[in-house]
Design a protein around this motif. Structure first.
Motif, PDB file in Angstrom:
ATOM      1  N   THR A   1      11.832  -3.828  20.976  1.00  0.00           N
ATOM      2  CA  THR A   1      12.251  -2.500  21.415  1.00  0.00           C
ATOM      3  C   THR A   1      13.435  -2.082  20.539  1.00  0.00           C
ATOM      4  O   THR A   1      14.071  -2.922  19.907  1.00  0.00           O
ATOM      5  CB  THR A   1      12.691  -2.505  22.890  1.00  0.00           C
TER       6      THR A   1
ATOM      7  N   PHE B   1       7.260   0.607  15.272  1.00  0.00           N
ATOM      8  CA  PHE B   1       7.445   0.144  16.646  1.00  0.00           C
ATOM      9  C   PHE B   1       7.230   1.241  17.687  1.00  0.00           C
ATOM     10  O   PHE B   1       7.050   0.940  18.863  1.00  0.00           O
ATOM     11  CB  PHE B   1       8.838  -0.477  16.816  1.00  0.00           C
ATOM     12  N   ASN B   2       7.271   2.507  17.265  1.00  0.00           N
ATOM     13  CA  ASN B   2       7.025   3.628  18.176  1.00  0.00           C
ATOM     14  C   ASN B   2       6.377   4.745  17.366  1.00  0.00           C
ATOM     15  O   ASN B   2       7.049   5.461  16.629  1.00  0.00           O
ATOM     16  CB  ASN B   2       8.341   4.115  18.800  1.00  0.00           C
ATOM     17  N   LYS B   3       5.056   4.914  17.525  1.00  0.00           N
ATOM     18  CA  LYS B   3       4.308   5.860  16.697  1.00  0.00           C
ATOM     19  C   LYS B   3       4.815   7.296  16.811  1.00  0.00           C
ATOM     20  O   LYS B   3       4.537   8.137  15.958  1.00  0.00           O
ATOM     21  CB  LYS B   3       2.818   5.792  17.015  1.00  0.00           C
ATOM     22  N   ASP B   4       5.571   7.606  17.876  1.00  0.00           N
ATOM     23  CA  ASP B   4       6.084   8.965  18.053  1.00  0.00           C
ATOM     24  C   ASP B   4       7.307   9.265  17.187  1.00  0.00           C
ATOM     25  O   ASP B   4       7.743  10.409  17.098  1.00  0.00           O
ATOM     26  CB  ASP B   4       6.437   9.213  19.526  1.00  0.00           C
TER      27      ASP B   4
ATOM     28  N   LYS C   1       8.970   3.973  13.223  1.00  0.00           N
ATOM     29  CA  LYS C   1       7.628   4.490  13.515  1.00  0.00           C
ATOM     30  C   LYS C   1       6.643   3.340  13.764  1.00  0.00           C
ATOM     31  O   LYS C   1       5.757   3.449  14.599  1.00  0.00           O
ATOM     32  CB  LYS C   1       7.139   5.373  12.361  1.00  0.00           C
TER      33      LYS C   1
ATOM     34  N   GLU D   1      16.870   0.949  20.173  1.00  0.00           N
ATOM     35  CA  GLU D   1      17.648   2.074  20.675  1.00  0.00           C
ATOM     36  C   GLU D   1      18.678   2.449  19.633  1.00  0.00           C
ATOM     37  O   GLU D   1      19.164   1.613  18.880  1.00  0.00           O
ATOM     38  CB  GLU D   1      18.340   1.737  21.998  1.00  0.00           C
TER      39      GLU D   1
END
Length: 179
Positions: A173, A145-148, A143, A175
């Motif tokens: 990034t 690194f990516n709030k979604d 989260k 994955e």
């Protein structure tokens, strides 16, 4: 390019510090060893919880790499009291990162612990590192690194699970690489 393989531990008998892997969990640890058989690994860092150590022990033995235990990778404590509606309370902490229950830590506090470990690894000398941790803490890192990345994504994690974080030119990034 530096890479960190973030691993959620294999299936365990429970949540306490000393909870061991189940029989299935031990088989999953062997599957993890096979998964990493063609990947160069320089360093292994793990939560000191028994289930985390047991999840990575077969690979560490195969690679002859010592497991570095890191207390900041322990699972987040939601509360030190019994919460019958813990799942809904956990959901709320993904929306309000400062929300904190009795005796527990907020998502923000837990996130800062694991982000600190990841930043130290990216700033270090090793190219390919494995970090073994727990589902909620891993979700909070993702989260960051990516709030979604939120509660639903946490619920969809598997035991084990593996995410690859890459740091290229100070841009991180990730994955999911576990099948």
């Amino acid at each position: 390019m530096k890479k960190i393989y973030m691993i959620r531990h294999c299936e365990a008998e429970g949540q306490p510090f000393e909870a061991r892997l189940t029989e299935r969990g031990f088989r999953q640890a062997v599957e993890l060893t096979e998964f990493f058989s063609t990947i160069k690994i320089d360093r292994i860092i793990s939560s000191p919880f028994k289930r985390a150590i047991q999840s990575i022990q077969p690979l560490a033995m195969r690679l002859q790499i010592a497991i570095v235990e890191e207390p900041r990778l322990t699972e987040r404590v939601l509360s030190n009291t019994n919460l019958p509606d813990w799942l809904e309370k956990l959901r709320a902490t993904f929306d309000d990162l400062e929300l904190k229950f009795e005796g527990g830590e907020s998502s923000q506090e837990a996130m800062q612990r694991i982000v600190g470990v990841v930043e130290e690894v990216f700033d270090g000398e090793t190219e390919n590192t494995i970090i073994v941790t727990h589902g909620n803490l891993l979700s909070l890192l993702l989260k960051y690194f990516n709030k979604d990345f939120g509660f639903d994504e946490w619920q969809n994690l598997s035991n084990p699970d593996v995410f690859l974080l890459k740091n290229e030119n100070n841009s991180v990034t990730f994955e999911r690489v576990w099948i």
